[in-house]
Design a protein around this motif. Structure first.
Motif, mmCIF file in Angstrom:
data_model
loop_
_atom_site.group_PDB
_atom_site.id
_atom_site.type_symbol
_atom_site.label_atom_id
_atom_site.label_comp_id
_atom_site.label_asym_id
_atom_site.label_seq_id
_atom_site.Cartn_x
_atom_site.Cartn_y
_atom_site.Cartn_z
ATOM 1 N N ALA A 98 49.139 42.994 41.859
ATOM 2 C CA ALA A 98 49.487 44.260 41.213
ATOM 3 C C ALA A 98 48.348 44.792 40.339
ATOM 4 C CB ALA A 98 50.748 44.083 40.369
ATOM 5 N N GLN A 99 47.382 43.956 40.001
ATOM 6 C CA GLN A 99 46.243 44.373 39.176
ATOM 7 C C GLN A 99 45.133 45.041 39.986
ATOM 8 O OE1 GLN A 99 45.560 40.379 37.434
ATOM 9 N NE2 GLN A 99 45.660 41.439 35.465
ATOM 10 N N ALA A 100 45.274 45.066 41.300
ATOM 11 C CA ALA A 100 44.193 45.537 42.167
ATOM 12 C C ALA A 100 43.718 46.944 41.823
ATOM 13 C CB ALA A 100 44.617 45.457 43.634
ATOM 14 N N SER A 101 44.624 47.879 41.673
ATOM 15 C CA SER A 101 44.228 49.262 41.395
ATOM 16 C C SER A 101 43.575 49.395 40.030
ATOM 17 C CB SER A 101 45.433 50.193 41.493
ATOM 18 O OG SER A 101 45.865 50.268 42.837
ATOM 19 N N ALA A 102 44.114 48.702 39.032
ATOM 20 C CA ALA A 102 43.550 48.768 37.684
ATOM 21 C C ALA A 102 42.142 48.176 37.657
ATOM 22 C CB ALA A 102 44.451 48.056 36.689
ATOM 23 N N ILE A 103 41.954 47.062 38.345
ATOM 24 C CA ILE A 103 40.628 46.434 38.411
ATOM 25 C C ILE A 103 39.648 47.370 39.102
ATOM 26 C CG2 ILE A 103 39.313 44.559 39.508
ATOM 27 C CD1 ILE A 103 41.818 42.769 38.931
ATOM 28 N N HIS A 104 40.078 47.963 40.204
ATOM 29 C CA HIS A 104 39.221 48.886 40.948
ATOM 30 C C HIS A 104 38.840 50.079 40.084
ATOM 31 C CE1 HIS A 104 38.358 52.040 44.026
ATOM 32 N NE2 HIS A 104 37.577 51.061 44.451
ATOM 33 N N GLU A 108 38.737 50.233 36.816
ATOM 34 C CA GLU A 108 37.835 49.766 35.767
ATOM 35 C C GLU A 108 36.410 49.603 36.302
ATOM 36 O OE1 GLU A 108 37.343 46.091 32.594
ATOM 37 O OE2 GLU A 108 38.773 45.888 34.230
ATOM 38 N N LEU A 109 36.283 49.007 37.485
ATOM 39 C CA LEU A 109 34.958 48.850 38.089
ATOM 40 C C LEU A 109 34.316 50.207 38.358
ATOM 41 C CD1 LEU A 109 35.547 45.892 40.578
ATOM 42 C CD2 LEU A 109 34.290 45.832 38.410
ATOM 43 N N GLN A 110 35.109 51.165 38.817
ATOM 44 C CA GLN A 110 34.570 52.500 39.081
ATOM 45 C C GLN A 110 34.038 53.147 37.805
ATOM 46 O OE1 GLN A 110 37.996 54.222 41.230
ATOM 47 N NE2 GLN A 110 36.541 54.664 42.860
ATOM 48 N N ASN A 153 32.061 50.867 48.467
ATOM 49 C CA ASN A 153 32.726 50.116 49.542
ATOM 50 C C ASN A 153 32.977 48.668 49.122
ATOM 51 O OD1 ASN A 153 32.610 52.376 51.236
ATOM 52 N ND2 ASN A 153 30.621 51.781 52.048
ATOM 53 N N GLN A 154 32.006 48.082 48.450
ATOM 54 C CA GLN A 154 32.169 46.702 47.995
ATOM 55 C C GLN A 154 33.245 46.596 46.925
ATOM 56 O OE1 GLN A 154 28.661 44.268 47.440
ATOM 57 N NE2 GLN A 154 27.426 45.753 48.569
ATOM 58 N N MET A 155 33.334 47.599 46.054
ATOM 59 C CA MET A 155 34.401 47.596 45.052
ATOM 60 C C MET A 155 35.769 47.739 45.727
ATOM 61 S SD MET A 155 32.780 49.671 41.763
ATOM 62 C CE MET A 155 32.627 51.219 42.619
ATOM 63 N N ALA A 156 35.846 48.545 46.772
ATOM 64 C CA ALA A 156 37.103 48.696 47.514
ATOM 65 C C ALA A 156 37.480 47.390 48.206
ATOM 66 C CB ALA A 156 36.975 49.830 48.526
ATOM 67 N N GLU A 157 36.488 46.657 48.698
ATOM 68 C CA GLU A 157 36.762 45.356 49.327
ATOM 69 C C GLU A 157 37.305 44.356 48.302
ATOM 70 O OE1 GLU A 157 33.050 44.343 51.184
ATOM 71 O OE2 GLU A 157 33.468 45.581 52.943
ATOM 72 N N ILE A 158 36.797 44.420 47.089
ATOM 73 C CA ILE A 158 37.327 43.558 46.032
ATOM 74 C C ILE A 158 38.779 43.924 45.760
ATOM 75 C CG2 ILE A 158 37.174 43.004 43.557
ATOM 76 C CD1 ILE A 158 34.079 43.236 43.893
ATOM 77 N N ARG A 159 39.050 45.223 45.632
ATOM 78 C CA ARG A 159 40.426 45.683 45.422
ATOM 79 C C ARG A 159 41.347 45.194 46.536
ATOM 80 N NH1 ARG A 159 40.547 51.376 46.584
ATOM 81 N NH2 ARG A 159 40.631 50.492 48.662
ATOM 82 N N ASP A 160 40.902 45.334 47.777
ATOM 83 C CA ASP A 160 41.715 44.902 48.922
ATOM 84 C C ASP A 160 41.975 43.401 48.881
ATOM 85 O OD1 ASP A 160 41.635 47.559 49.695
ATOM 86 O OD2 ASP A 160 40.160 47.226 51.301
ATOM 87 N N SER A 161 40.970 42.630 48.489
ATOM 88 C CA SER A 161 41.128 41.178 48.405
ATOM 89 C C SER A 161 42.122 40.792 47.313
ATOM 90 C CB SER A 161 39.777 40.513 48.131
ATOM 91 O OG SER A 161 38.871 40.798 49.173
ATOM 92 N N VAL A 162 42.084 41.521 46.194
ATOM 93 C CA VAL A 162 43.040 41.267 45.119
ATOM 94 C C VAL A 162 44.451 41.601 45.605
ATOM 95 C CG1 VAL A 162 43.808 41.962 42.799
ATOM 96 C CG2 VAL A 162 41.374 41.602 43.246
ATOM 97 N N GLU A 163 44.598 42.751 46.280
ATOM 98 C CA GLU A 163 45.908 43.161 46.800
ATOM 99 C C GLU A 163 46.479 42.119 47.761
ATOM 100 O OE1 GLU A 163 45.252 47.002 48.580
ATOM 101 O OE2 GLU A 163 45.705 48.053 46.703
#
Length: 126
Positions: free
Chosen positions: A96-102, A104-106, A44-54
């Motif tokens: 645009a990097q949000a999905s790639a970062i997410h 990678e974190l996963q 969930n925290q990784m998804a929040e990071i992705r959302d913040s990047v988006e």
């Protein structure tokens, strides 16, 4: 093991085994119980990071990366903590990097969990 290619970044160990040794003192099972209490929230925290990047919300990306970095570092997940530190200190992350970062974190998180499981098994074999 580092890479011999010039300009490539050195490999970061998945786990901080020195820190994990301190958990062996309190008991591996107690460590795993504590980890189990937070494991479900990390995706969930990784998804929040992705959302913040988006959203292009750099202060929120930094804050969320900082919070998660502290949590995973506490449990000895060195590679995950290192990648989150990079995010925390990175300027100008493109939405645009949000999905790639997410993604990678996963991958790093899944590798860390596998390494923790191997460590746990090695400790119970002693």
């Amino acid at each position: 093991m580092g890479s011999s290619n010039p300009g490539s970044s050195p490999q970061v160990q998945l786990l901080n085994y020195h820190q994990l040794e301190s958990y062996a003192v309190i008991g591996v099972e107690d460590y795993l119980r504590l980890l189990g209490e937070v494991i479900e929230d990390i995706p969930n925290q990784m998804a929040e990071i992705r959302d913040s990047v988006e959203q292009g919300n750099a202060p929120l990306v930094k804050a969320r990366a900082h919070g998660l970095r502290g949590l995973v570092a506490y449990f000895g997940c060195a590679a995950m903590a290192a990648r989150l530190a990079q995010l925390e200190n990175q300027e100008g992350i493109a939405p645009a990097q949000a999905s790639a970062i997410h993604a990678e974190l996963q991958v790093i998180w899944e590798q860390s969990l596998a390494a923790l499981d191997s460590w746990r098994q090695s400790m119970t074999d002693l």
